[in-house]
Motif scaffolding. Structure first.
Motif, PDB file in Angstrom:
ATOM      1  N   GLN A 407     -10.063  10.660  -7.750  1.00 58.73           N
ATOM      2  CA  GLN A 407      -9.157  11.624  -7.132  1.00 58.73           C
ATOM      3  C   GLN A 407      -8.681  11.145  -5.769  1.00 58.73           C
ATOM      4  O   GLN A 407      -7.523  11.351  -5.388  1.00 58.73           O
ATOM      5  CB  GLN A 407      -9.853  12.978  -7.022  1.00 58.73           C
ATOM      6  CG  GLN A 407     -10.141  13.634  -8.365  1.00 58.73           C
ATOM      7  CD  GLN A 407     -11.070  14.823  -8.243  1.00 58.73           C
ATOM      8  OE1 GLN A 407     -11.167  15.437  -7.184  1.00 58.73           O
ATOM      9  NE2 GLN A 407     -11.766  15.147  -9.324  1.00 58.73           N
ATOM     10  N   SER A 408      -9.569  10.489  -5.012  1.00 56.41           N
ATOM     11  CA  SER A 408      -9.185   9.953  -3.701  1.00 56.41           C
ATOM     12  C   SER A 408      -8.128   8.870  -3.845  1.00 56.41           C
ATOM     13  O   SER A 408      -7.155   8.823  -3.086  1.00 56.41           O
ATOM     14  CB  SER A 408     -10.421   9.398  -2.986  1.00 56.41           C
ATOM     15  OG  SER A 408     -10.072   8.792  -1.770  1.00 56.41           O
ATOM     16  N   LEU A 409      -8.308   8.002  -4.841  1.00 62.86           N
ATOM     17  CA  LEU A 409      -7.311   6.955  -5.080  1.00 62.86           C
ATOM     18  C   LEU A 409      -5.966   7.561  -5.475  1.00 62.86           C
ATOM     19  O   LEU A 409      -4.903   7.092  -5.047  1.00 62.86           O
ATOM     20  CB  LEU A 409      -7.800   6.008  -6.177  1.00 62.86           C
ATOM     21  CG  LEU A 409      -8.987   5.108  -5.832  1.00 62.86           C
ATOM     22  CD1 LEU A 409      -9.434   4.323  -7.058  1.00 62.86           C
ATOM     23  CD2 LEU A 409      -8.625   4.152  -4.708  1.00 62.86           C
ATOM     24  N   GLY A 410      -6.013   8.623  -6.271  1.00 63.23           N
ATOM     25  CA  GLY A 410      -4.772   9.259  -6.701  1.00 63.23           C
ATOM     26  C   GLY A 410      -4.006   9.872  -5.546  1.00 63.23           C
ATOM     27  O   GLY A 410      -2.778   9.755  -5.459  1.00 63.23           O
ATOM     28  N   SER A 411      -4.717  10.544  -4.636  1.00 63.47           N
ATOM     29  CA  SER A 411      -4.038  11.180  -3.504  1.00 63.47           C
ATOM     30  C   SER A 411      -3.548  10.156  -2.485  1.00 63.47           C
ATOM     31  O   SER A 411      -2.465  10.296  -1.917  1.00 63.47           O
ATOM     32  CB  SER A 411      -4.982  12.173  -2.828  1.00 63.47           C
ATOM     33  OG  SER A 411      -6.142  11.515  -2.339  1.00 63.47           O
ATOM     34  N   LEU A 412      -4.329   9.095  -2.257  1.00 63.59           N
ATOM     35  CA  LEU A 412      -3.929   8.084  -1.276  1.00 63.59           C
ATOM     36  C   LEU A 412      -2.772   7.223  -1.770  1.00 63.59           C
ATOM     37  O   LEU A 412      -2.034   6.654  -0.965  1.00 63.59           O
ATOM     38  CB  LEU A 412      -5.126   7.190  -0.931  1.00 63.59           C
ATOM     39  CG  LEU A 412      -6.229   7.839  -0.102  1.00 63.59           C
ATOM     40  CD1 LEU A 412      -7.417   6.892   0.041  1.00 63.59           C
ATOM     41  CD2 LEU A 412      -5.714   8.218   1.287  1.00 63.59           C
ATOM     42  N   SER A 413      -2.632   7.109  -3.078  1.00 62.24           N
ATOM     43  CA  SER A 413      -1.537   6.288  -3.612  1.00 62.24           C
ATOM     44  C   SER A 413      -0.169   6.887  -3.295  1.00 62.24           C
ATOM     45  O   SER A 413       0.841   6.187  -3.351  1.00 62.24           O
ATOM     46  CB  SER A 413      -1.695   6.108  -5.124  1.00 62.24           C
ATOM     47  OG  SER A 413      -1.651   7.367  -5.778  1.00 62.24           O
ATOM     48  N   THR A 414      -0.137   8.177  -2.974  1.00 60.58           N
ATOM     49  CA  THR A 414       1.129   8.838  -2.605  1.00 60.58           C
ATOM     50  C   THR A 414       1.215   9.084  -1.102  1.00 60.58           C
ATOM     51  O   THR A 414       2.024   9.894  -0.644  1.00 60.58           O
ATOM     52  CB  THR A 414       1.256  10.171  -3.352  1.00 60.58           C
ATOM     53  OG1 THR A 414       0.139  11.019  -3.021  1.00 60.58           O
ATOM     54  CG2 THR A 414       1.282   9.948  -4.861  1.00 60.58           C
ATOM     55  N   SER A 415       0.367   8.414  -0.328  1.00 62.68           N
ATOM     56  CA  SER A 415       0.337   8.616   1.123  1.00 62.68           C
ATOM     57  C   SER A 415       1.603   8.083   1.784  1.00 62.68           C
ATOM     58  O   SER A 415       2.261   7.157   1.288  1.00 62.68           O
ATOM     59  CB  SER A 415      -0.893   7.916   1.708  1.00 62.68           C
ATOM     60  OG  SER A 415      -0.856   7.920   3.110  1.00 62.68           O
ATOM     61  N   ASN A 416       1.954   8.674   2.927  1.00 59.68           N
ATOM     62  CA  ASN A 416       3.104   8.193   3.704  1.00 59.68           C
ATOM     63  C   ASN A 416       2.817   6.852   4.355  1.00 59.68           C
ATOM     64  O   ASN A 416       3.746   6.137   4.726  1.00 59.68           O
ATOM     65  CB  ASN A 416       3.478   9.232   4.776  1.00 59.68           C
ATOM     66  CG  ASN A 416       3.981  10.522   4.163  1.00 59.68           C
ATOM     67  OD1 ASN A 416       4.593  10.509   3.093  1.00 59.68           O
ATOM     68  ND2 ASN A 416       3.727  11.643   4.845  1.00 59.68           N
ATOM     69  N   ASP A 417       1.559   6.550   4.528  1.00 56.82           N
ATOM     70  CA  ASP A 417       1.170   5.257   5.092  1.00 56.82           C
ATOM     71  C   ASP A 417       1.349   4.200   3.999  1.00 56.82           C
ATOM     72  O   ASP A 417       0.629   4.193   3.002  1.00 56.82           O
ATOM     73  CB  ASP A 417      -0.286   5.312   5.561  1.00 56.82           C
ATOM     74  CG  ASP A 417      -0.692   4.084   6.350  1.00 56.82           C
ATOM     75  OD1 ASP A 417      -0.265   2.973   5.980  1.00 56.82           O
ATOM     76  OD2 ASP A 417      -1.440   4.237   7.334  1.00 56.82           O
TER      77      ASP A 417
END
Length: 646
Positions: A407-417
């Motif tokens: 889940q962490s990978l999924g949310s970070l993959s759409t990060s603005n960074d």
């Protein structure tokens, strides 16, 4: 030559006549010529004739405090107890056998325990083997009495003598719901082939009388697959219930090793920033003068941090995480060195290993990348620490940690960074690549999370919905897969307790009542209260059977439901903080409820004992490396195994 016999601690040669000696206690003189003379006469005098020595040997008890506890007990002197304590000291502290002949140790014993007759190193080595055999028999008796099903971990290590050692560790939960981890084999092997590994596993199980195996946790080395196929074929011939579900889930892949593969490939994308920070740390730690110069910058920047920078091992990503995490705390000191220390700048202009110039000192962008990496890797680092614990139950939280990472990978993959997003996408690809193949085999880890009373099936469903979307085809498929596996396990274990000759006891028999009958009844007449003369025409019905059916109907619950259904229908245990500050103990919870779920608790006992990593086996290599170091490389393989297993 100096006298070697311990008896000379109690006799002294006459100063003017070295052919004679006298007893230190009664003063009686004896002949002690140097040629062909034996000390049996002196030893006999001590043991049988010298009354003063006998008086000293009386078991006068003294009050002493047990090591590791506050309990004060009365102890008397015993030569045998002292020798066993010496063996334990050598084993636990990984000391050489020759310590009993060292002058310092002998002086200490002469002051602390003057009555203790110190043995020779050869005697101590024999005592070590005897203690090993005693403990071996005790563990075999424990396994034989409980007929315990075990889960194994195994790995291979090459020692300083270039000999390859294969370790096998047994994991099981006993009848009192205590988790055990025991090294049961530490033997040399000729090669790393699948045939060798398989035969060594088979030999170990036969030697220990273990006939029931649940899982074997190994790393991703290809020979392990062939070895486990060989083991499955062999164990199937021993007994019908030797394997669970015909060994379909015997092979468990090491979760810590898979995490290492995922992270290592992901870090390749930011290798330049990592190398620049590593070189900066390497410069600081390369000499005392440079470390002192660095400490001056730390004081100038008023950095309040205990410890100092550490250098990583490039092949271990968790050590790289620790290096980067600590280096970030000292970033201002590194920046000041870039401005003030000319030697620091010149260091990066040198050629490393005579090949090419070192990577530049870390720039602002490198420190920003490092900050992202540390933040990103913390989840992986915490998960690895949990996987690496071999002294507590981890199988029930394994899927929880994996789900969090996914889940962490999924949310970070759409990060603005953009950098963080790029790393997450790369990690996600590796995650899918390794975990998808892993969970085709490691489905038992999801079952373990269902057997946690705090989550049950609701937690697994929650994770599936977060990962695949609510009501998605994949989510439905995963829920059905877990339920089907639970049913298969329940039916398999229920068949083990079915009374012979009874056709009524089955997987759909009446919950805990049926389970209790199956565990206690040996006659197969599960529906009868008692049998008078084995005559089917003269029987008395169980007075509670009709009442139980009436209550079940009146309460609107199904008349027949198995333990699994009852367990999943019950409310989950709420996670509340104990007033005593104690944490939730899943083994204690199952111990309390084992009477209500006798069959399901048997499944939980085996599933919760599954090791999710091979760290338990790899830690044995650390012990083996200390025991078989460059100063003690002449130890035989049998003695090495005795020391490691003890």
């Amino acid at each position: 030559m100096a006298p070697r016999s311990p008896v000379w601690q109690h006799f002294t040669r006459v100063p003017n006549d070295h052919t004679k000696c006298k007893c230190n206690y009664c003063g009686q003189e004896f002949e002690c010529g140097t040629v062909g003379y034996v000390t049996s006469t002196l030893r006999t005098h001590n043991r049988e004739r010298c009354q003063k020595f006998k008086d000293l040997q009386k078991n006068q008890t003294i009050l002493t405090q047990d090591v590791g506890s506050d309990e004060v007990v009365a102890r008397g002197f015993s030569q045998e107890a002292c020798r066993r304590a010496t063996v334990k000291m050598i084993v636990l502290d990984e000391l050489p056998f020759s310590i009993v002949e060292n002058a310092g140790f002998r002086h200490f014993c002469s002051v602390a325990a003057p009555r203790y007759l110190l043995p020779s190193r050869r005697t101590i080595s024999r005592d070590t083997l005897e203690m090993y055999l005693e403990e071996n028999v005790k563990l075999k008796s424990l396994l034989a009495v409980n007929k315990q099903r075990v889960s194994l971990t195994t790995d291979i290590w090459t020692s300083i003598t270039t000999a390859s050692y294969m370790v096998i560790t047994a994991h099981f939960i006993d009848r009192d719901w205590n988790l055990h981890r025991k090294i049961i084999s530490f033997n040399t092997v000729n090669d790393h082939s699948s045939e060798t590994i398989g035969k060594q596993l088979e030999k170990c199980l036969i030697d220990w009388g273990i006939e029931r195996v649940f899982t074997v946790t190994v790393d991703n080395a290809s020979p392990n697959e062939g070895a486990l196929r060989y083991l499955i074929d062999r164990v199937k011939t021993w007994r019908d219930d030797g394997l669970v579900l015909n060994g379909e889930y015997l092979h468990v892949r090491c979760c810590a090793h898979i995490l290492n593969l995922i992270v290592t490939e992901g870090l390749k994308e930011l290798e330049q920033s990592i190398v620049s920070v590593r070189n900066a740390v390497k410069y600081v730690r390369s000499s005392t003068v440079r470390m002192q110069a660095f400490q001056i910058r730390v004081q100038q920047e008023k950095i309040k941090c205990r410890g100092s920078v550490i250098l990583d091992c490039p092949t271990r990503w968790n050590s790289t995480y620790s290096m980067l995490n600590m280096a970030l705390k000292f970033k201002p000191a590194f920046d000041r060195m870039t401005l003030q220390d000319k030697l620091y700048d010149a260091y990066f202009n040198e050629k490393e290993g005579g090949k090419k110039k070192r990577e530049r000192p870390p720039l602002y962008s490198d420190w920003e990348n490092t900050r992202h990496i540390v933040k990103f890797l913390k989840t992986f680092h915490d998960a690895t620490l949990q996987f690496s614990s071999s002294l507590k139950v981890t199988s029930n939280i394994c899927y929880n940690l994996i789900s969090q990472i996914e889940q962490s990978l999924g949310s970070l993959s759409t990060s603005n960074d953009s950098l963080l997003s790029f790393m997450a996408i790369k990690m996600k690809e590796n995650f899918n690549k390794y975990w998808d193949g892993c969970f085709k085999i490691n489905k038992l880890l999801i079952v373990a999370s269902v057997l946690d009373p705090r989550g049950k099936m609701k937690f697994a469903t929650h994770c599936f919905e977060k990962s695949y979307g609510k009501d998605s085809a994949k989510c439905v498929e995963m829920k059905e897969m877990v339920k089907n596996l639970l049913i298969k396990l329940y039916e398999s274990y229920n068949a083990q307790y079915k009374p012979s000759g009874s056709g009524s006891a089955s997987g759909s028999a009446s919950g805990s009542t049926s389970g209790s009958q199956n565990l206690t009844s040996g006659s197969g007449s599960g529906s009868n209260f008692w049998d008078l003369d084995d005559d089917d025409d003269v029987m008395i019905e169980d007075p509670f059977s009709e009442f139980s059916k009436a209550v079940a109907v009146s309460e609107g619950s199904p008349e027949l439901s198995n333990e699994l259904d009852l367990y999943l229908m019950e409310k989950i245990e709420k996670i509340t903080k104990s007033n005593l500050g104690t944490k939730f103990d899943i083994l204690l919870s199952w111990r309390v409820n084992s009477a209500n779920y006798p069959i399901l608790s048997s499944i939980a006992r085996d599933v919760l004992a599954i090791p999710v990593s091979t760290v338990a086996s790899e830690s044995a290599f650390s012990t083996g490396g200390r025991i078989l170091d460059q100063y003690r490389s002449s130890l035989t393989p049998d003695m090495v195994e005795a020391l490691v297993l003890l």
